[in-house]
Design a protein around this motif. Sequence first.
Motif, PDB file in Angstrom:
ATOM      1  N   GLY A  31     -27.753  14.392 -49.694  1.00 42.18           N
ATOM      2  CA  GLY A  31     -27.476  13.388 -50.942  1.00 42.18           C
ATOM      3  C   GLY A  31     -28.451  12.405 -51.110  1.00 42.18           C
ATOM      4  O   GLY A  31     -29.095  12.046 -52.231  1.00 42.18           O
ATOM      5  N   TYR A  32     -28.693  11.699 -50.135  1.00 40.52           N
ATOM      6  CA  TYR A  32     -29.631  10.443 -50.053  1.00 40.52           C
ATOM      7  C   TYR A  32     -31.198  10.894 -50.106  1.00 40.52           C
ATOM      8  O   TYR A  32     -31.945  10.067 -50.982  1.00 40.52           O
ATOM      9  CB  TYR A  32     -29.412   9.394 -48.992  1.00 40.52           C
ATOM     10  N   TYR A  40     -40.448  18.435 -60.117  1.00 41.26           N
ATOM     11  CA  TYR A  40     -41.373  19.518 -59.846  1.00 41.26           C
ATOM     12  C   TYR A  40     -41.349  19.827 -58.310  1.00 41.26           C
ATOM     13  O   TYR A  40     -41.949  20.697 -57.928  1.00 41.26           O
ATOM     14  CB  TYR A  40     -42.765  19.292 -60.269  1.00 41.26           C
ATOM     15  N   ASP A  41     -40.581  18.958 -57.764  1.00 40.25           N
ATOM     16  CA  ASP A  41     -40.246  19.253 -56.099  1.00 40.25           C
ATOM     17  C   ASP A  41     -39.483  20.825 -55.766  1.00 40.25           C
ATOM     18  O   ASP A  41     -38.592  21.057 -56.737  1.00 40.25           O
ATOM     19  CB  ASP A  41     -39.526  18.184 -55.483  1.00 40.25           C
ATOM     20  N   SER A  42     -39.627  21.399 -55.155  1.00 40.85           N
ATOM     21  CA  SER A  42     -39.178  22.777 -54.843  1.00 40.85           C
ATOM     22  C   SER A  42     -37.601  22.553 -54.561  1.00 40.85           C
ATOM     23  O   SER A  42     -36.861  23.547 -54.830  1.00 40.85           O
ATOM     24  CB  SER A  42     -39.990  23.657 -53.942  1.00 40.85           C
ATOM     25  N   TRP A  43     -37.185  21.483 -53.901  1.00 45.88           N
ATOM     26  CA  TRP A  43     -36.071  21.099 -53.565  1.00 45.88           C
ATOM     27  C   TRP A  43     -35.393  20.525 -54.569  1.00 45.88           C
ATOM     28  O   TRP A  43     -33.818  20.396 -54.497  1.00 45.88           O
ATOM     29  CB  TRP A  43     -35.830  20.519 -52.222  1.00 45.88           C
ATOM     30  N   TYR A  44     -35.556  20.270 -55.932  1.00 45.39           N
ATOM     31  CA  TYR A  44     -35.235  19.642 -56.808  1.00 45.39           C
ATOM     32  C   TYR A  44     -33.733  20.248 -57.196  1.00 45.39           C
ATOM     33  O   TYR A  44     -32.823  19.570 -57.531  1.00 45.39           O
ATOM     34  CB  TYR A  44     -35.914  19.318 -58.110  1.00 45.39           C
ATOM     35  N   ARG A  45     -33.840  21.724 -57.366  1.00 50.50           N
ATOM     36  CA  ARG A  45     -32.679  22.539 -57.701  1.00 50.50           C
ATOM     37  C   ARG A  45     -31.995  23.111 -56.645  1.00 50.50           C
ATOM     38  O   ARG A  45     -30.575  23.279 -56.617  1.00 50.50           O
ATOM     39  CB  ARG A  45     -32.977  23.501 -58.869  1.00 50.50           C
ATOM     40  N   GLY A  47     -31.613  21.577 -53.507  1.00 55.90           N
ATOM     41  CA  GLY A  47     -31.073  20.736 -52.851  1.00 55.90           C
ATOM     42  C   GLY A  47     -29.340  20.506 -53.426  1.00 55.90           C
ATOM     43  O   GLY A  47     -28.406  20.485 -52.599  1.00 55.90           O
ATOM     44  N   PRO A  48     -29.401  20.194 -54.724  1.00 57.93           N
ATOM     45  CA  PRO A  48     -28.186  20.067 -55.288  1.00 57.93           C
ATOM     46  C   PRO A  48     -27.045  21.293 -55.079  1.00 57.93           C
ATOM     47  O   PRO A  48     -25.958  21.205 -54.992  1.00 57.93           O
ATOM     48  CB  PRO A  48     -28.493  19.842 -56.527  1.00 57.93           C
ATOM     49  N   TRP A  49     -27.638  22.508 -55.163  1.00 66.76           N
ATOM     50  CA  TRP A  49     -27.035  23.753 -54.805  1.00 66.76           C
ATOM     51  C   TRP A  49     -26.272  23.790 -53.542  1.00 66.76           C
ATOM     52  O   TRP A  49     -24.989  23.931 -53.464  1.00 66.76           O
ATOM     53  CB  TRP A  49     -27.920  24.895 -55.091  1.00 66.76           C
ATOM     54  N   TRP A  50     -27.175  23.398 -52.611  1.00 67.05           N
ATOM     55  CA  TRP A  50     -26.526  23.215 -51.114  1.00 67.05           C
ATOM     56  C   TRP A  50     -25.508  22.020 -51.024  1.00 67.05           C
ATOM     57  O   TRP A  50     -24.553  22.213 -50.578  1.00 67.05           O
ATOM     58  CB  TRP A  50     -27.802  23.019 -50.209  1.00 67.05           C
ATOM     59  N   HIS A  51     -25.830  20.732 -51.578  1.00 69.60           N
ATOM     60  CA  HIS A  51     -24.986  19.964 -51.820  1.00 69.60           C
ATOM     61  C   HIS A  51     -23.477  20.211 -52.227  1.00 69.60           C
ATOM     62  O   HIS A  51     -22.526  19.992 -51.840  1.00 69.60           O
ATOM     63  CB  HIS A  51     -25.607  18.555 -52.555  1.00 69.60           C
ATOM     64  N   LYS A  52     -23.755  20.723 -53.516  1.00 67.80           N
ATOM     65  CA  LYS A  52     -22.392  21.099 -54.209  1.00 67.80           C
ATOM     66  C   LYS A  52     -21.633  22.087 -53.351  1.00 67.80           C
ATOM     67  O   LYS A  52     -20.426  22.135 -53.318  1.00 67.80           O
ATOM     68  CB  LYS A  52     -22.751  21.656 -55.625  1.00 67.80           C
TER      69      LYS A  52
END
Length: 186
Positions: A31-32, A40-45, A47-52
């Motif tokens: 989260g941090y 435009y970062d490849s983890w922008y979507r 990262g939240p998917w994994w986090h959720k």
Amino acid sequence: MFTNTRESYGIVAIVMHWLSALAVIGLFALGYWMLTLGYYDSWYRLGPWWHKSFGITLLALTVIRLVWKFMNPKPQPLGSRFDQIGARVGHALIYALLLVTMISGYLISTADGRGISVFDWFEVPALITSIPQQEDIAGTVHWYTALTLVIAAAGHALAALKHHFVNKDSTLTRMLVVKRSDSNND
């Protein structure tokens, strides 16, 4: 062996404790880190998917832990009366922070009316979407409770180390090792 006794924790409680600890640390770090991502970062979507997904998993694990906790005996508390009161208050605080952090995360994620996909296996529906400024308020609550949770967890770890190295009791080791009962009631 599987259930708790008055002397030690069972394997189920131990595994759930350490899985929760790893999830809290991992989710906080992720989260941090997500706060630094650009659009435009490849983890922008991703990262939240994994986090959720892991957040919902941790919520389910926390509910199971609470049910397990109330269905099993608790090992006898160790340490002074002050230590025992501190442990009860600390554990209650950690559970409360876990629940508030995860519920606020749910409210952030579902504020727009969309459910939460959990590892693309199933979706948790958006049940509450009508709170004014839901995403912003829940986001503030989520950040501060997550931060407080990590601080409380660090205090919890320090207390366990104090028991181990200063008090020289088995508080820490009974959350690391399953002790076989002589009565074989496990």
